[in-house]
Design an enzyme around this catalytic site. Structure first.
Site, PDB file in Angstrom:
ATOM      1  N   ILE A  88      31.218  32.371  38.211  1.00 24.24           N
ATOM      2  CA  ILE A  88      30.370  33.865  36.911  1.00 24.24           C
ATOM      3  C   ILE A  88      30.645  34.601  38.253  1.00 24.24           C
ATOM      4  O   ILE A  88      30.762  34.764  40.279  1.00 24.24           O
ATOM      5  CB  ILE A  88      28.770  33.218  37.968  1.00 24.24           C
ATOM      6  CG1 ILE A  88      28.410  31.689  36.522  1.00 24.24           C
ATOM      7  CG2 ILE A  88      27.916  33.852  37.240  1.00 24.24           C
ATOM      8  CD1 ILE A  88      28.589  31.926  35.112  1.00 24.24           C
ATOM      9  N   GLU A  89      30.435  35.439  37.962  1.00 28.78           N
ATOM     10  CA  GLU A  89      30.806  36.738  38.928  1.00 28.78           C
ATOM     11  C   GLU A  89      29.446  37.260  38.860  1.00 28.78           C
ATOM     12  O   GLU A  89      29.008  37.408  38.758  1.00 28.78           O
ATOM     13  CB  GLU A  89      31.705  38.227  37.980  1.00 28.78           C
ATOM     14  CG  GLU A  89      32.152  39.440  38.488  1.00 28.78           C
ATOM     15  CD  GLU A  89      31.004  40.134  38.707  1.00 28.78           C
ATOM     16  OE1 GLU A  89      30.468  40.692  40.348  1.00 28.78           O
ATOM     17  OE2 GLU A  89      29.969  40.530  38.488  1.00 28.78           O
ATOM     18  N   SER A  90      29.685  37.749  41.153  1.00 27.05           N
ATOM     19  CA  SER A  90      28.401  37.589  41.379  1.00 27.05           C
ATOM     20  C   SER A  90      27.625  38.555  41.134  1.00 27.05           C
ATOM     21  O   SER A  90      26.335  38.583  41.043  1.00 27.05           O
ATOM     22  CB  SER A  90      28.254  37.687  42.908  1.00 27.05           C
ATOM     23  OG  SER A  90      29.129  38.829  43.291  1.00 27.05           O
ATOM     24  N   LYS A  91      28.422  40.338  40.755  1.00 29.35           N
ATOM     25  CA  LYS A  91      27.115  41.027  40.474  1.00 29.35           C
ATOM     26  C   LYS A  91      26.540  40.917  39.299  1.00 29.35           C
ATOM     27  O   LYS A  91      25.110  41.253  39.288  1.00 29.35           O
ATOM     28  CB  LYS A  91      28.133  42.565  40.697  1.00 29.35           C
ATOM     29  CG  LYS A  91      27.381  43.594  40.294  1.00 29.35           C
ATOM     30  CD  LYS A  91      28.170  45.497  40.189  1.00 29.35           C
ATOM     31  CE  LYS A  91      27.290  46.496  39.723  1.00 29.35           C
ATOM     32  NZ  LYS A  91      27.497  47.810  39.989  1.00 29.35           N
ATOM     33  N   CYS A 190      36.630  41.040  47.993  1.00 29.62           N
ATOM     34  CA  CYS A 190      36.220  41.162  47.133  1.00 29.62           C
ATOM     35  C   CYS A 190      37.702  41.770  46.037  1.00 29.62           C
ATOM     36  O   CYS A 190      38.068  42.624  46.369  1.00 29.62           O
ATOM     37  CB  CYS A 190      35.163  41.879  46.642  1.00 29.62           C
ATOM     38  SG  CYS A 190      34.181  41.981  44.901  1.00 29.62           S
ATOM     39  N   ASP A 197      34.231  39.841  52.240  1.00 30.09           N
ATOM     40  CA  ASP A 197      33.490  38.355  52.876  1.00 30.09           C
ATOM     41  C   ASP A 197      33.243  38.413  53.780  1.00 30.09           C
ATOM     42  O   ASP A 197      34.707  37.690  54.127  1.00 30.09           O
ATOM     43  CB  ASP A 197      33.997  37.861  51.314  1.00 30.09           C
ATOM     44  CG  ASP A 197      33.866  38.735  50.178  1.00 30.09           C
ATOM     45  OD1 ASP A 197      32.303  39.522  49.864  1.00 30.09           O
ATOM     46  OD2 ASP A 197      34.040  38.660  48.854  1.00 30.09           O
ATOM     47  N   HIS A 229      35.634  34.773  46.199  1.00 29.82           N
ATOM     48  CA  HIS A 229      34.927  32.853  47.293  1.00 29.82           C
ATOM     49  C   HIS A 229      36.063  32.074  47.000  1.00 29.82           C
ATOM     50  O   HIS A 229      36.531  31.580  47.652  1.00 29.82           O
ATOM     51  CB  HIS A 229      33.900  32.810  47.795  1.00 29.82           C
ATOM     52  CG  HIS A 229      32.822  34.323  47.865  1.00 29.82           C
ATOM     53  ND1 HIS A 229      32.285  35.383  47.152  1.00 29.82           N
ATOM     54  CD2 HIS A 229      32.010  34.525  48.992  1.00 29.82           C
ATOM     55  CE1 HIS A 229      31.615  36.918  47.500  1.00 29.82           C
ATOM     56  NE2 HIS A 229      31.434  35.809  48.931  1.00 29.82           N
ATOM     57  N   GLU A 230      35.548  31.706  45.238  1.00 29.33           N
ATOM     58  CA  GLU A 230      35.991  30.323  44.886  1.00 29.33           C
ATOM     59  C   GLU A 230      37.212  30.162  45.016  1.00 29.33           C
ATOM     60  O   GLU A 230      38.280  29.303  45.192  1.00 29.33           O
ATOM     61  CB  GLU A 230      36.024  30.031  43.346  1.00 29.33           C
ATOM     62  CG  GLU A 230      33.506  30.606  43.018  1.00 29.33           C
ATOM     63  CD  GLU A 230      33.442  31.865  42.995  1.00 29.33           C
ATOM     64  OE1 GLU A 230      32.494  32.376  42.599  1.00 29.33           O
ATOM     65  OE2 GLU A 230      34.429  33.019  43.921  1.00 29.33           O
ATOM     66  N   ARG A 258      25.102  38.486  49.583  1.00 25.17           N
ATOM     67  CA  ARG A 258      25.098  40.025  49.099  1.00 25.17           C
ATOM     68  C   ARG A 258      24.459  39.853  47.989  1.00 25.17           C
ATOM     69  O   ARG A 258      24.699  39.266  47.504  1.00 25.17           O
ATOM     70  CB  ARG A 258      26.077  40.333  48.739  1.00 25.17           C
ATOM     71  CG  ARG A 258      26.308  41.610  48.435  1.00 25.17           C
ATOM     72  CD  ARG A 258      28.293  42.029  48.374  1.00 25.17           C
ATOM     73  NE  ARG A 258      28.833  42.055  49.697  1.00 25.17           N
ATOM     74  CZ  ARG A 258      30.164  41.773  49.089  1.00 25.17           C
ATOM     75  NH1 ARG A 258      31.118  41.647  48.027  1.00 25.17           N
ATOM     76  NH2 ARG A 258      30.769  41.533  50.631  1.00 25.17           N
ATOM     77  N   GLY A 259      23.097  40.849  47.808  1.00 25.85           N
ATOM     78  CA  GLY A 259      22.762  41.447  46.899  1.00 25.85           C
ATOM     79  C   GLY A 259      21.852  39.385  46.666  1.00 25.85           C
ATOM     80  O   GLY A 259      21.209  39.337  45.512  1.00 25.85           O
TER      81      GLY A 259
END
EC number: 1.7.1.13
Length: 282
Positions: A88-91, A190, A197, A229-230, A258-259
């Site tokens: 899953i893309e974090s933004k 990122c 990160d 990260h992953e 973050r976020g």
């Protein structure tokens, strides 16, 4: 630069682009990134993965309205299985969670089920979700990684470009050891925005003894490396397994948030159980 940094699969991501924030539920905001992007260059395919594991997410900024319009808040715990097609893309995850803010849900369970359903659809894999009321978490102590910290070494470093060279000939002797090593100096960037990160990493293995200076130099070499990260955790696992050839190996990283989200991936080829308490920087 990662070999796939400009891959067309990344073109449609909202990450790194100006974005409108929506506060009414919209599952279409979630975006996935194929795990194959980093696994293919490592020679890893779905049927030959040398590890199991999960991506553990903590959702700190989760709020919605109950059926009477009263805001609700919770801390979410999400575990995304390593076999999912996508990460899953974090933004996009943050934007998706924001869409809950002015949306009414009848029950907490409805929220949990909605999160689980949407994340599974985006990831194309197994996902579990738990929601915690704040009073369940209040007073919990800050956790720490069990193991020996390798950061306090009197060494000079002037190269911060990623390389696996440090892991070549990084084991010595024939005696088998079993140890857990920890570093808080992991820093990568990122894949898309190149924002830093920050993470702490725990490496647990059984095998020939790994040179701690070489291992630390290898971890520090991620400082200019651009991956999610992953992907970094899988690369670290794969590199240590390849060059050091331990009998068993577990790699677990906990990144700063973050976020309103933190991501904590782990990969293992043994019966590793990750501790999920937040660390000092989380």
């Amino acid at each position: 630069m990662s070999s796939y940094e400009n891959h067309q699969a990344l073109d449609g991501l909202t990450l790194g682009k100006s974005t409108d924030y929506r506060d009414n539920y919209d599952a279409s905001l979630l975006q996935g990134v194929p795990r194959s992007l980093n696994r293919d260059p490592l020679g890893l395919t779905a049927d030959n993965l040398p590890f199991h594991g999960a991506d553990i997410w903590t959702l700190y900024e989760l709020s919605w309205l109950n059926s009477q319009g009263l805001p609700q808040v919770a801390v979410g715990h999400v575990e995304l299985d390593y076999t999912s097609v996508n990460l899953i893309e974090s933004k996009s995850f943050k934007l998706y969670l924001n869409s809950f803010n002015q949306t009414r849900f009848d029950t907490w369970e409805t929220v949990r089920q909605t999160l689980e359903r949407d994340l599974r659809a985006c990831a194309q894999g197994s996902v579990s979700v738990r929601l915690h009321r704040l009073d369940e978490l209040e007073g919990q102590p800050v956790a720490h990684f069990h193991g020996t910290c390798i950061d306090d070494q009197d060494i000079s470093i002037d190269n911060y470009q990623f390389t696996t060279d440090y892991l070549q000939h990084a084991v010595s002797g024939e005696k088998q050891v079993e140890e857990t090593l920890v570093s808080h100096l992991l820093k990568s960037n990122c894949l898309i925005t190149h924002q830093p990160d920050w993470g702490s990493i725990q490496i647990q293995y059984r095998g020939r003894k790994i040179d701690r200076e070489k291992l630390l130099r290898y971890l520090v070499s991620f400082r200019h490396h651009n991956e999610f990260h992953e992907q970094c955790v899988e690369r670290i696992f794969n590199d240590i397994l390849r060059f050091c050839q331990p009998e068993t190996l577990s790699v677990y990283a906990r990144y700063t948030r973050r976020g309103g989200l933190d991501i904590n991936p782990w990969r293992s080829n043994t019966d590793f159980v990750p501790a999920t308490g937040r660390l000092a920087r989380q």
